[in-house]
Write an enzyme that holds these catalytic residues in place. Structure first.
Site, PDB file in Angstrom:
ATOM      1  CG  HIS A 104      -1.657  -1.271   1.422  1.00  0.00           C
ATOM      2  ND1 HIS A 104      -2.621  -1.708   0.540  1.00  0.00           N
ATOM      3  CD2 HIS A 104      -1.560  -2.231   2.368  1.00  0.00           C
ATOM      4  CE1 HIS A 104      -3.090  -2.871   0.955  1.00  0.00           C
ATOM      5  NE2 HIS A 104      -2.459  -3.208   2.057  1.00  0.00           N
ATOM      6  CD  GLU A 121      -2.667  -3.801   5.798  1.00  0.00           C
ATOM      7  OE1 GLU A 121      -3.879  -4.067   5.838  1.00  0.00           O
ATOM      8  OE2 GLU A 121      -1.947  -4.074   4.824  1.00  0.00           O
ATOM      9  CG  HIS A 179       1.314  -6.857   3.125  1.00  0.00           C
ATOM     10  ND1 HIS A 179       1.545  -5.551   2.771  1.00  0.00           N
ATOM     11  CD2 HIS A 179      -0.042  -7.018   3.067  1.00  0.00           C
ATOM     12  CE1 HIS A 179       0.393  -4.936   2.535  1.00  0.00           C
ATOM     13  NE2 HIS A 179      -0.585  -5.810   2.705  1.00  0.00           N
ATOM     14  NE  ARG A 199      -4.854  -8.353  -6.842  1.00  0.00           N
ATOM     15  CZ  ARG A 199      -5.844  -7.724  -7.477  1.00  0.00           C
ATOM     16  NH1 ARG A 199      -5.761  -7.454  -8.761  1.00  0.00           N
ATOM     17  NH2 ARG A 199      -6.918  -7.355  -6.823  1.00  0.00           N
TER      18      ARG A 199
END
Length: 320
Positions: A104, A121, A179, A199
């Protein structure tokens, strides 16, 4: 003046190519599909805004309530910082198969490209099958050139760090960290309000029509942290206490190992959210009693500053 109380929401369920059925079996979510990957518990992402399912405000969405009572819901400090924007997104995820490898962007890139927050996150592992693992960051410091070479040769996995996981493990993922959640894991996820994901590899999977999912190779190049990263958080949970897991500029997450009673006294600077990751408990507010179980997510408006918890459960306690 409205009478405020703990809010719960209808889950927003998402089918995913990698999803399964554990959100129903473990977390009591009302799913009908064999590939439900995510339950968005509290969201203000456009087109996915959570609707209140209990009490006086039942049927209103969270944005409508914040619009009416910004300081009472969000808290004085949160409102001063974010205006009427709810800054976090809460999810449960069930990975029956490996998720795509992704990352991200940070706040600056996300704002410039997508008019969005970035996506810092954290993950709390609620359940993990034997030999389950996560992919987090690089094994060794890498570079744009080395990364592109391995993308080209479809050997990216050889550069990445695989981490075995068990129930109770906590990971903090800063923006730019490559990740993926591996197969056989149920996770509670707390993140900035953002749905921006790059992605970069999807295990060469195809959908029912034979199409691969879109990759974001070019967008990712400037967003990746090519250095190694230490994402696992060590912590000690103290019974009937609030113990720190993550304290970052975007959110603070504690864990409560509840076995009996705990009285919570807080200020009105921020809302508080509880994610019940195990067991069951009751919340006592003035003369009212509210009962919760594993899989429930509860928003305590900032104006509620004193209440009692009672039961045997594991809770994530989140504020800003």
């Amino acid at each position: 003046m409205a009478s405020f109380y703990p809010l719960t929401f209808h889950p927003i369920l998402k089918e995913r190519i990698w999803g399964g059925t554990k959100l129903k079996t473990y977390l009591n979510k009302p799913i009908n599909s064999e590939i439900t990957g995510e339950s968005w518990e509290i969201s203000t992402v456009p087109n996915d805004v959570s609707v209140i399912k209990n009490g006086l405000f039942k049927g209103k969405n969270i944005n409508e309530l914040i619009d009416l009572y910004p300081e009472e819901i969000l808290g004085k400090t949160v409102f001063a910082r974010f205006g009427k924007q709810f800054p976090l997104l809460f999810k449960y995820l069930d990975a029956r198969e490996d998720l795509s490898i992704q990352l991200h962007p940070n706040d600056e890139l996300a704002k410039a490209r997508h008019n969005s927050f970035g996506k810092t996150e954290m993950w709390y592992v609620m359940q993990a099958d034997e030999n389950a693992r996560l992919i987090i960051g690089f094994k060794e410091d890498s570079s744009r050139e080395e990364y592109l070479e391995h993308i080209e040769n479809k050997t990216l996995i050889s550069l990445l760090n695989e981490v075995p996981v068990k129930k109770g493990d906590v990971f903090f993922l800063e923006t730019g960290t490559i990740h993926a959640i591996g197969a056989g894991i149920v996770i509670a996820e707390i993140q900035q309000t953002s749905d921006v994901t790059y992605r970069i590899y999807d295990w060469d999977r195809v959908d029912a029509n034979g199409n691969e999912r879109e990759l974001h190779t070019e967008l990712a190049l400037d967003a990746i942290n090519y250095k190694t990263t230490s994402s696992k958080k060590e912590y000690k949970a103290i019974e009937n206490n609030s113990s720190s897991l993550v304290d970052c500029p975007y959110f603070k997450t504690n864990i409560i190992s509840l076995n009996g009673e705990l009285i919570i006294e807080k200020n009105n600077d921020s809302f508080m959210v509880f994610m019940c990751t195990g067991g069951s408990f009751e919340l006592f507010l003035k003369d009212e009693k509210y009962a919760y179980q594993t899989g429930d997510t509860i928003l305590l408006p900032a104006i509620l500053t004193s209440f009692k918890l009672k039961g045997t459960s594991t809770l994530l306690e989140i504020t800003v």
